[in-house]
Design an enzyme around this catalytic site. Structure first.
Site, short mmCIF file in Angstrom:
data_model
loop_
_atom_site.label_atom_id
_atom_site.label_comp_id
_atom_site.label_asym_id
_atom_site.label_seq_id
_atom_site.Cartn_x
_atom_site.Cartn_y
_atom_site.Cartn_z
N CYS A 52 -1.70 99.61 -61.23
CA CYS A 52 -2.96 99.13 -60.63
C CYS A 52 -3.15 97.64 -60.87
O CYS A 52 -3.62 96.91 -59.98
CB CYS A 52 -4.15 99.88 -61.20
SG CYS A 52 -4.13 101.65 -60.91
N ARG A 129 -3.69 106.73 -54.93
CA ARG A 129 -3.74 105.39 -54.34
C ARG A 129 -3.95 105.52 -52.83
O ARG A 129 -2.99 105.66 -52.08
CB ARG A 129 -2.46 104.63 -54.64
CG ARG A 129 -2.19 104.46 -56.11
CD ARG A 129 -0.88 103.71 -56.34
NE ARG A 129 -0.49 103.84 -57.73
CZ ARG A 129 -1.05 103.17 -58.73
NH1 ARG A 129 -2.01 102.31 -58.49
NH2 ARG A 129 -0.65 103.36 -59.97
#
Length: 221
Positions: A52, A129
């Site tokens: 991330c 995601r």
């Protein structure tokens, strides 16, 4: 225009769910914050996670590219606003990158649920995601989901945005591996008269009656 059912993944053509949420740039109501622009909304499993962190930094590096396309970026992670602020500061200190777009604090998971970002078989406490491409009418134009373990290619996010905007502006399709400046596909004819008119055109490359390419005018520099 009806919105997607909460908890379900919003489908292409549906109105993206509206929401009010706290972000790193203040409380926003999504429909008002959008302001008639394209939006790329993307989620992250959690703060202070390695994949991330690289994605947030790369989106930030490419922020001007999205702005050129009249598109706004907004991220989401199921963590508190205080955790978000600490994470952004850490990215600035460690990677030398400031995050110019808002990051939604979704600790109660309400926004994640609206967008179907929680996949229990992957994790019950972290979002996958997800990337949503939302047009100025707040309709979902594309969505891409990645597992927790694999980072996104931000150049591909930009390429897909270019493709979507080109299709919307010119009523055309784009072929595999298309990039701005490449030929586009003219939709196939729906009746005999349209077919005859199509085959008589000299501004197209005719591969077959259903497949034809055209070069759009290149934008002025």
């Amino acid at each position: 225009m009806s919105e997607a059912v909460s908890g379900a993944i919003p489908r292409i053509g549906e109105v993206a769910p509206d929401f009010v949420a706290e972000t790193t740039q203040g409380v926003i109501k999504f429909s008002e914050w959008q302001g008639g622009k394209w939006v790329v909304l993307f989620s992250h499993p959690a703060d202070f996670t390695p994949v991330c962190t690289t994605e947030l930094a790369e989106f930030a590096r490419k922020n001007d590219e999205f702005a050129k396309r009249d598109a706004k970026l907004i991220g989401l992670s199921i963590d508190s606003i205080h955790s978000h602020m600490a994470w952004l500061q850490n990215i600035k200190e460690r990677l030398g990158v400031e995050i110019p777009y808002p990051l939604i604090a979704d600790i109660d998971m309400k926004v994640a649920q609206k967008f179907g970002m929680l996949h229990p078989e992957a994790s019950s406490t972290a979002t996958v995601r997800a990337v949503f491409f939302i047009n100025p009418d707040r309709k979902v134009q594309a969505l891409v989901y990645y597992p927790l373990t694999n980072g996104r290619n931000i150049d591909e996010v930009i390429r897909l945005l270019d493709s979507l905007q080109t299709s919307a502006k010119h009523s055309v399709a784009t072929p595999a591996n298309w990039r701005p400046g490449d030929k586009v596909i003219i939709p196939p004819p729906r009746n005999v008269e349209a077919l005859q008119q199509r085959m008589a055109r000299t501004d197209m490359e005719h591969v077959d009656f259903y497949l034809g390419f055209k070069q759009l005018e290149k934008p002025s520099s």
